[in-house]
Design a protein around this motif. Structure first.
Motif, mmCIF file in Angstrom:
data_model
loop_
_atom_site.group_PDB
_atom_site.id
_atom_site.type_symbol
_atom_site.label_atom_id
_atom_site.label_comp_id
_atom_site.label_asym_id
_atom_site.label_seq_id
_atom_site.Cartn_x
_atom_site.Cartn_y
_atom_site.Cartn_z
ATOM 1 N N VAL A 54 -0.825 7.291 -2.253
ATOM 2 C CA VAL A 54 -2.041 7.440 -1.571
ATOM 3 C C VAL A 54 -3.210 5.540 -1.672
ATOM 4 O O VAL A 54 -3.519 4.991 -1.266
ATOM 5 N N LEU A 55 -3.274 5.024 -3.614
ATOM 6 C CA LEU A 55 -3.776 4.667 -3.454
ATOM 7 C C LEU A 55 -3.504 3.225 -3.000
ATOM 8 O O LEU A 55 -4.233 2.036 -2.296
ATOM 9 N N ALA A 56 -2.104 2.527 -3.159
ATOM 10 C CA ALA A 56 -0.952 1.701 -2.875
ATOM 11 C C ALA A 56 -0.611 2.563 -1.623
ATOM 12 O O ALA A 56 0.202 2.917 -1.116
ATOM 13 N N PRO A 57 -1.104 2.441 -0.207
ATOM 14 C CA PRO A 57 -0.801 3.472 1.007
ATOM 15 C C PRO A 57 0.575 2.827 1.333
ATOM 16 O O PRO A 57 0.647 2.480 2.495
ATOM 17 N N CYS A 58 2.174 3.212 0.601
ATOM 18 C CA CYS A 58 2.816 3.064 1.075
ATOM 19 C C CYS A 58 2.512 4.026 2.503
ATOM 20 O O CYS A 58 4.385 4.079 3.458
ATOM 21 N N HIS A 59 2.252 4.864 2.792
ATOM 22 C CA HIS A 59 2.611 6.086 3.758
ATOM 23 C C HIS A 59 2.419 5.186 5.176
ATOM 24 O O HIS A 59 2.537 5.780 5.982
#
Ligand SMILES: [Zn+2]
Length: 362
Positions: free
Chosen positions: A321-326
């Motif tokens: 979430v904080l590094a949004p790889c999604h």
């Protein structure tokens, strides 16, 4: 033991102190007769023997009895109001393009500028100004992508003049290579767990910032995952060490995931190879509601042939979430993989899409 307010039984307060239960925040204070120091129920210091504890209703009562405030949990300060901090974040999000002096923000939420700034930083990890800068920087990139041209984008993102874009202090993302220590040797990492809308969530942090955010089946499984990522670090549950800061950060992320609170802009402690750091920093700049392909990521970091390596770096992301790889999908628009399961990826994307103004949905 002295009891002025009969609302709580002594046994209940003793248990709250033993558990350092944050739910009792603001309901009573305890003092230690041997040290003459008084604390919040959740103070991370080692609690004294039960027979040496004395309970107080509030700060004046403790002071009148000749006790001094603990320097660690600072009971003389008001408990942190997470909802108030979220109200401030929403206000900044709504008016990110305007100049927002502290005094105006503080007045809008009915706090003094000093208290407002302190509360915000405690909950979101950055100052209101850095939070606004982060939002502007993301919107600037978004405007550029939409083809407004650099100058138009600069003014629309609220920078005022082109020379300010590069001067804006960005929040701390990543660390100097010289500070990198493989496996976290010699370091202490504190962690906390919450049950959020997407399952069990663990967040862990060094003194530089958040280094680990993952979803999992149980706290035990997540602790194994944390130990696998930082095999040489000393891991401790946040309540023992830096409990206050990490608790507020994970609460802010939980509120974002479970009740659509603002996305926290926390200080991050990114660790990886030079290539992974490039990819992860790129991920952090993808605006909410947008998606890109692995090829876009590779091109975005100036290595257009490295889309497989970019996909591997996304898969190795430790900061859900904080590094949004999604927000990275397959080239054909398929969902692609996700380290924490495609159902969570879909849920995150749906949530972000639902939060966009109508005009930006396609
Ligand atoms: Zn204390």
């Amino acid at each position: 033991m002295k009891m002025d307010r009969p609302a709580l039984h002594a046994e209940e307060m003793l248990r709250a102190v033993a558990m350092r239960d944050r739910a009792y925040e603001g309901r009573f204070l305890y003092g230690v007769e041997t040290t003459r120091i008084f604390c919040r129920p959740s103070c991370p210091s080692r609690a004294a023997k039960p027979e040496n504890l004395r309970f107080f209703a509030d700060v004046p009562e403790a002071q009148a009895a000749g006790y001094r405030a603990c320097k660690r949990c600072r009971p003389e300060e008001r408990p942190f109001d997470v909802e108030k901090a979220q109200e401030i974040a929403r206000l900044i999000e709504k008016r990110a393009e305007e100049a927002l002096p502290l005094s105006r923000l503080a007045a809008a939420v009915g706090l003094s500028p000093t208290h407002m700034q302190k509360l915000f930083k405690a909950v979101f990890g950055v100052s209101p100004k850095a939070y606004q800068d982060g939002l502007r920087a993301r919107r600037f990139k978004e405007l550029l992508r939409d083809g407004d041209g650099v100058t138009g984008a600069i003014y629309e993102a609220g920078y005022g003049s082109p020379s300010r874009v590069y001067g804006e202090g960005r929040r701390n993302i990543g660390m100097a290579p010289s500070a990198y220590r493989a496996g976290g040797a010699g370091e202490t990492i504190s962690y906390a767990c919450r049950h959020c809308a997407l399952g069990q969530l663990m967040m862990a942090a060094t003194d530089r910032g958040v280094c680990f955010v993952m979803f999992g089946e149980s706290e035990a499984a997540l602790l194994d995952a944390l130990a696998a990522e930082f095999p040489k670090a000393r891991l401790q549950k946040s309540i023992e060490a830096d409990g206050e800061r990490l608790s507020r950060w994970i609460d802010a992320l939980d509120a974002h995931l479970s009740s659509r609170g603002p996305r926290p802009e926390l200080p991050l402690d990114l660790r990886g190879t030079a290539f992974q750091l490039l990819v992860w920093r790129f991920l952090i700049c993808i605006p909410e509601g947008n998606v890109v392909s692995y090829a876009d990521v590779a091109a975005g970091i100036g290595k257009p042939k490295a889309h497989r390596a970019a996909a591997s770096a996304c898969a190795a992301n430790r900061l859900a979430v904080l590094a949004p790889c999604h927000r990275v999908l397959r080239g054909d628009g398929g969902l692609g993989g996700y380290r924490w399961g495609v159902n969570r990826k879909r849920a995150l994307l749906d949530m972000e899409r639902a939060g966009l103004p109508e005009a930006r949905k396609r």
